[in-house]
Design a protein around this motif. Structure first.
Motif, short mmCIF file in Angstrom:
data_model
loop_
_atom_site.label_atom_id
_atom_site.label_comp_id
_atom_site.label_asym_id
_atom_site.label_seq_id
_atom_site.Cartn_x
_atom_site.Cartn_y
_atom_site.Cartn_z
N ASP A 41 -3.14 -2.15 3.65
CA ASP A 41 -3.17 -3.09 4.76
C ASP A 41 -2.70 -2.36 6.01
N LEU A 42 -3.46 -2.50 7.11
CA LEU A 42 -3.14 -1.82 8.36
C LEU A 42 -3.00 -2.80 9.51
N LYS A 43 -2.17 -2.42 10.48
CA LYS A 43 -2.07 -3.16 11.74
C LYS A 43 -2.48 -2.29 12.92
N ILE A 44 -2.92 -1.08 12.63
CA ILE A 44 -3.37 -0.16 13.67
C ILE A 44 -4.84 0.16 13.43
N ASP A 45 -5.40 1.02 14.29
CA ASP A 45 -6.85 1.25 14.25
C ASP A 45 -7.30 2.25 13.20
N GLY A 46 -6.40 2.70 12.31
CA GLY A 46 -6.84 3.57 11.23
C GLY A 46 -5.86 4.68 10.91
N LEU A 47 -6.17 5.40 9.83
CA LEU A 47 -5.32 6.51 9.36
C LEU A 47 -6.08 7.82 9.43
N THR A 48 -5.34 8.87 9.74
CA THR A 48 -5.90 10.22 9.69
C THR A 48 -5.79 10.76 8.26
N PRO A 49 -6.54 11.80 7.93
CA PRO A 49 -6.42 12.39 6.58
C PRO A 49 -5.00 12.83 6.26
N GLU A 50 -4.26 13.31 7.26
CA GLU A 50 -2.89 13.78 7.02
C GLU A 50 -1.98 12.64 6.56
N ILE A 51 -2.14 11.47 7.18
CA ILE A 51 -1.30 10.33 6.80
C ILE A 51 -1.66 9.86 5.39
N ILE A 52 -2.96 9.83 5.07
CA ILE A 52 -3.38 9.41 3.73
C ILE A 52 -2.82 10.34 2.67
N LYS A 53 -2.89 11.64 2.95
CA LYS A 53 -2.39 12.62 1.98
C LYS A 53 -0.88 12.44 1.77
N LYS A 54 -0.15 12.19 2.86
CA LYS A 54 1.29 11.99 2.75
C LYS A 54 1.61 10.73 1.96
N ALA A 55 0.84 9.67 2.18
CA ALA A 55 1.05 8.42 1.45
C ALA A 55 0.87 8.63 -0.05
N PHE A 56 -0.11 9.43 -0.44
CA PHE A 56 -0.31 9.74 -1.85
C PHE A 56 0.88 10.50 -2.42
N GLU A 57 1.41 11.43 -1.65
CA GLU A 57 2.55 12.24 -2.13
C GLU A 57 3.76 11.36 -2.41
N VAL A 58 4.11 10.47 -1.47
CA VAL A 58 5.33 9.68 -1.64
C VAL A 58 5.17 8.60 -2.70
N THR A 59 3.98 8.01 -2.80
CA THR A 59 3.79 6.97 -3.82
C THR A 59 3.71 7.57 -5.22
N GLN A 60 3.15 8.77 -5.35
CA GLN A 60 3.12 9.41 -6.67
C GLN A 60 4.53 9.70 -7.16
N ALA A 61 5.36 10.26 -6.29
CA ALA A 61 6.75 10.55 -6.68
C ALA A 61 7.49 9.26 -7.00
N GLY A 62 7.23 8.19 -6.22
CA GLY A 62 7.92 6.93 -6.43
C GLY A 62 7.56 6.27 -7.75
N ARG A 63 6.28 6.21 -8.07
CA ARG A 63 5.90 5.51 -9.31
C ARG A 63 6.37 6.27 -10.55
N ILE A 64 6.37 7.60 -10.50
CA ILE A 64 6.83 8.39 -11.66
C ILE A 64 8.33 8.20 -11.85
N MET A 65 9.07 8.13 -10.74
CA MET A 65 10.50 7.91 -10.85
C MET A 65 10.80 6.53 -11.44
N ILE A 66 10.05 5.51 -11.02
CA ILE A 66 10.25 4.16 -11.55
C ILE A 66 9.95 4.13 -13.05
N LEU A 67 8.87 4.80 -13.46
CA LEU A 67 8.52 4.84 -14.87
C LEU A 67 9.60 5.52 -15.70
N ASP A 68 10.00 6.71 -15.27
CA ASP A 68 10.91 7.53 -16.08
C ASP A 68 12.35 7.02 -16.07
#
Length: 719
Positions: free
Chosen positions: A524-551
C-alpha cells in the motif's frame, strides 16, 4: 417516417501488443456521458471502463471520496447466476479483491487536496480465461482517467506475472497459470512501481524482485501507448476547490501546541497516546476561543472551523513523526529502525475448537481458530474464472473494541475481506494436498487488539492454529511489514510499523513467507511509487524480520504440527470404489447410503470418480462405515462371511437376510443349523442378527446364504 443512421464521429480505435497479445482500445463510442470512458479488449476479454466525478467537492471530509467498482457479469462467461433471483447480487469476494487491487495504484496519484466524488466503474462484458480481466480492468481504469477531465497524475499500466518451470512469464495463459509458482500483479508508472500484489509458492526474494522488475519493463512502453491516446482524445483537466489546510491557522496551532503534541506522541502505549492527545485538543480549542472570541458580530470560530482545526492537528502530528524519523531516526515507541516490537505466541487456548493460536506483537493481538470439516463443506464459488470450489478459507474480523472504539459490528467490509484473503493466500502454498489430508479447512482470525499490521499477525496466528489442529503444513509461515518515509531524494525504511507510522508514513509493504521464500506480498502506497532500490531494501528487512519471528518465537512455541487432529474434529477416512459401484452404494433414492449414515453416524461424500470421504468424530464408527461401503463395492465371493439381519421369513422354506446394505439373500431352512430344523421360526425371528456365508448365485439368479456354514467356519477358527 425517415430514420437517420447514427454516426459515431469521435469513435477511435487504438491497437497495442502487450505480452505478445493484441490490446485494443476503443473510445468515443460507448458511455459518452461519463467524464472518461474506453472499451478495452484483450484477446476475447472485454471491459467497459468509465470514470465520473462530481462537479463540486463533498463538504466536511478530509479524504478523497474515490470508489472503484469492478462489476462482474456472469453472461461474460456464458453463465446464468445460481441465485434464486437469477441476477447478480452483492459483489463476489474476487470482485472486491480486484477492486482493491485497482484502487491501490490509482488513489495515490490524485491531487492530495481533491475532495470531489470520483467513481471508477469497470464492467466485465466478456472473459477469455487466457487474458486476465483484472489486468484489462486496471489498464481500462488508467485510460478512462487519463483521457477524462478529472485531475489525476497518471497514467499507470499493469501486468500479471507467472513463474513457470523457473521462467518468468508475463500475462500467462490459463494453462500456464495452472503450473505457475507465482501469481504477481504489478502496476507502475513510467518511472516507478506503484502497486505489488503477489502469492507465491515459497518464491525466493531475489526471484520475486526480478519478476517485479520484468513487469515494470513491460509496462514502460504501455505508458507511452496510453499517453498517445491522451494526446489524440484527452480532455483538459477541470479546476477544483482546493481542500488545503489554512496555513495561517496551522502556523498558529503549531506555535502553540507543538511541544504538547510531541510529548503526547512520545510513548509506546496507544491508549496513553490517545489520552494525552485528547487533552492537547481541548487546550487548542480553548486557546482558539480566546484568539477568536465569539460575539454578536463574530461567529463561534471553533464550532464553525472544527474540521479545519482537526486537519491542522493531523498535519502537525504527521510533521512531527516524519521529522523524528527522517532527522533523528527516532520512532514514537523508542525502537530502532530494524527492531520488532515484543512478541508472544501461544497455542491450545480454547479447549473445544479443533485448533487455536494467539499471536501478539506489541499492542497488536490476533486470536485465530482452525476448524476441520469434510471436503463437502468446502466453499462453492459462482464467478467468472474456472475455480468452482475453495477448500481453504480464512476469515478476518476486526471489531470496534480492538481499537478502543464503541462501534457496533456491521459485518465484513472490503478491508476485512482483503486482509482475510491476504492471510489465506499466504498459507495456501504450505497446505497438504487433499490426498494427504482430506479435510476442508477454515481459519478465523479475531483481531482483539490493533495497533498496526494485523493482517500479518493473522498470518502468524493462522500458522499456529493450523499446527495446533494437527494440519500437516509443509513449513510454518510468518508475516511482517516494512514502512517508508520519503522527502525529495531522501528515504528510509523501518520494520514492523505500528498504526501511527502507517497513518503518517508513505508505505505499508507486507510480506509473508517461510525460511525458503515468499508466499504473499501486498503493498500500500501514499506516494507516486517506489524505485528499485527501495523495493530491494524492503525485501531485505522483511526477510530478516520473518525469519526472526519464525525462529525466535513461533517455532519455540510449537515446532511442528501435532501428530493427530483434535478429539473433537471429525476423523477422515478415504477410499476409492469402482465408478459402476457408486449407484449400489447410494441405492435407490439414497436408501443404502442413508442407512449406512444412520447405523454409523458418519458423514459420507462420494465423488464422481469413485473417491469416498468418510467423516466421523468416533473413529470406530468411521471404519464401520468403511467396512459397509467396501462390502457393497467389492463383489462377494463364495465363502465370504457377512453380518446380516433377518428381514423376512418364508415358513417351511427359510428366511431373508440383508447381508449388505440394500442387498438380501435367502438362508434355506437346511442351512440354518447343524441339525434338522422343523420350523424356521424355531431358530430365527425377524430382526435377529447373525453371521452368514455367501454361497453364490443360484440358477434362479438369487443369492444363497448359509448360517450353518458361517457358524462352522467361526468355530473352526476359534479352535
Amino acid at each position: 417516417m425517415a430514420i437517420k443512421q447514427f454516426e459515431f464521429k469521435n469513435h477511435k480505435i487504438f491497437e497495442y501488443t502487450l505480452a505478445g497479445r493484441k490490446l485494443i482500445v476503443e473510445t468515443g463510442k460507448m458511455a459518452q456521458l461519463a467524464n472518461g470512458s474506453a472499451l478495452i479488449k484483450y484477446g476475447d476479454t472485454a471491459i467497459l471502463a468509465t470514470a465520473t466525478a462530481s462537479e463540486k467537492p463533498r463538504d466536511g471530509i478530509d479524504f478523497l471520496p474515490l470508489s472503484v467498482d469492478y462489476e462482474e457479469r456472469l453472461y461474460a462467461v456464458g453463465k446464468i447466476p445460481g441465485s434464486f433471483m437469477k441476477r447478480e447480487g452483492r459483489p463476489s469476494e474476487k470482485a472486491i479483491l480486484t477492486s482493491r487491487v485497482i484502487d491501490r495504484p490509482i488513489r495515490p496519484l490524485f491531487p492530495k487536496d481533491l475532495r470531489n466524488d470520483v467513481v471508477l466503474s469497470l464492467l466485465v462484458l466478456s472473459v477469455d480465461q487466457d487474458n486476465s480481466p483484472e489486468i484489462a480492468g486496471m489498464i481500462g481504469a488508467s485510460i478512462a482517467l487519463t483521457i477524462s477531465d478529472i485531475p489525476w497524475n497518471g497514467p499507470i499500466g499493469g501486468v500479471f506475472v507467472g513463474l513457470c518451470n523457473g521462467e518468468i512469464v508475463l500475462n500467462p495463459t490459463a494453462a500456464e497459470r495452472e503450473i505457475s509458482d507465482l501469481e504477481l500483479t504489478v502496476a507502475a508508472s513510467k518511472e516507478k512501481v506503484v502497486m505489488i500484489e503477489a502469492g507465491g509458492n515459497e518464491v525466493p526474494d531475489d526471484i520475486m524482485y526480478n519478476a517485479i522488475m520484468a513487469a515494470h519493463e513491460e509496462i514502460k512502453p504501455l505508458i507511452d501507448f496510453i499517453n498517445k491516446i491522451k494526446t489524440e482524445v484527452g480532455k483538459e483537466k477541470f479546476g477544483y476547490e482546493s481542500a488545503e489546510v489554512d496555513h495561517d491557522l496551522y502556523d498558529k496551532i503549531k506555535a502553540f501546541a507543538a511541544n504538547d503534541v510531541k510529548f503526547a506522541l512520545d510513548t509506546d502505549d496507544k491508549t496513553v497516546r490517545e489520552e494525552r492527545l485528547l487533552g492537547v485538543y481541548e487546550k487548542v480549542f480553548e486557546y482558539l476561543k480566546t484568539e477568536y472570541p465569539a460575539s454578536p458580530e463574530a461567529a463561534d470560530f471553533v464550532g464553525e472551523n472544527e474540521p479545519m482545526i482537526n486537519e491542522c492537528m493531523y498535519k502537525l502530528q504527521k510533521e512531527i513523526v516524519r521529522r523524528w524519523l527522517l532527522d533523528e531516526q527516532k520512532r514514537v515507541d523508542g525502537r530502532k529502525m530494524d527492531e520488532i516490537r515484543p512478541l508472544s505466541a501461544e497455542v491450545g487456548l480454547l479447549p473445544r475448537v479443533h485448533g487455536s493460536g494467539m499471536f501478539t506483537r506489541g499492542q497488536t493481538q490476533v486470536l485465530t481458530t482452525a476448524t476441520l470439516a469434510p471436503i463437502s463443506e468446502q466453499q462453492k464459488l459462482d464467478g467468472l474464472d474456472e475455480e468452482e470450489v475453495k477448500r481453504y478459507m480464512h476469515h478476518y474480523n476486526m471489531p470496534g473494541y480492538s481499537t478502543g472504539e464503541a462501534k457496533a459490528s456491521r459485518g465484513a467490509g472490503r478491508r476485512e475481506i482483503g486482509h482475510g484473503a491476504l492471510a489465506e493466500r499466504s498459507l495456501i502454498p504450505v497446505l497438504p494436498s487433499i490426498e494427504e489430508f482430506p479435510y476442508a479447512i477454515r481459519t478465523v482470525s479475531e483481531v482483539i487488539s490493533s495497533n498496526g499490521s494485523t493482517s500479518q499477525a493473522s498470518v502468524c496466528g493462522s500458522t499456529l492454529a493450523l499446527m495446533d489442529a494437527g494440519v500437516p503444513i509443509k513449513t510454518p509461515v510468518a508475516g511482517i511489514s516494512c514502512g517508508l518515509i520519503t522527502e525529495n531524494e531522501r528515504w528510509m525504511t523501518m520494520i514492523d510499523i505500528q498504526g501511527l507510522e502507517d497513518f503518517f508514513g508513505d508505505m505499508d509493504f507486507k510480506v509473508a513467507g517461510t525460511h525458503k521464500g515468499i508466499t504473499s506480498i501486498q503493498m500500500d502506497l501514499k506516494i507516486d511509487g517506489l524505485t528499485p532500490e527501495i523495493i530491494k531494501k524492503a525485501f531485505e528487512v522483511t526477510q530478516a524480520g520473518r525469519i526472526m519471528i519464525l525462529d525466535e518465537v513461533m517455532l519455540k512455541c510449537i515446532d511442528k504440527p501435532k501428530p493427530d487432529v483434535s478429539e473433537y474434529a471429525p476423523k477422515m477416512i478415504t477410499t476409492k470404489i469402482a465408478v459402476d459401484k457408486i449407484r449400489e452404494v447410494i441405492g435407490t433414492g439414497g436408501k443404502v447410503i442413508q442407512k449406512i449414515v444412520a447405523d454409523t453416524g458418519a458423514k459420507i461424500d462420494i465423488e464422481d470418480d469413485g473417491t469416498v470421504f468418510i467423516a466421523a468424530v468416533d473413529k470406530a464408527a468411521g471404519y464401520k462405515a468403511l467396512e459397509m461401503i467396501n462390502a457393497i463395492a467389492i463383489d462377494p465371493k463364495e465363502g465370504d462371511i457377512f453380518h446380516g439381519k433377518v428381514t423376512g421369513i418364508l415358513s417351511g422354506i427359510g428366511c431373508f437376510v440383508e447381508y449388505l446394505p440394500g442387498k438380501e439373500g435367502m438362508v434355506h431352512i437346511s442351512r440354518l443349523a447343524n441339525r434338522r430344523v422343523e420350523k424356521v421360526e424355531d431358530v430365527v425371528k425377524i430382526g435377529d442378527e447373525f453371521d452368514v456365508m455367501y454361497m453364490g448365485i443360484n440358477p434362479k439368479g438369487k443369492t444363497d446364504l448359509s448360517k450353518k456354514d458361517a457358524d462352522n467356519a467361526k468355530n473352526k477358527n476359534n479352535k
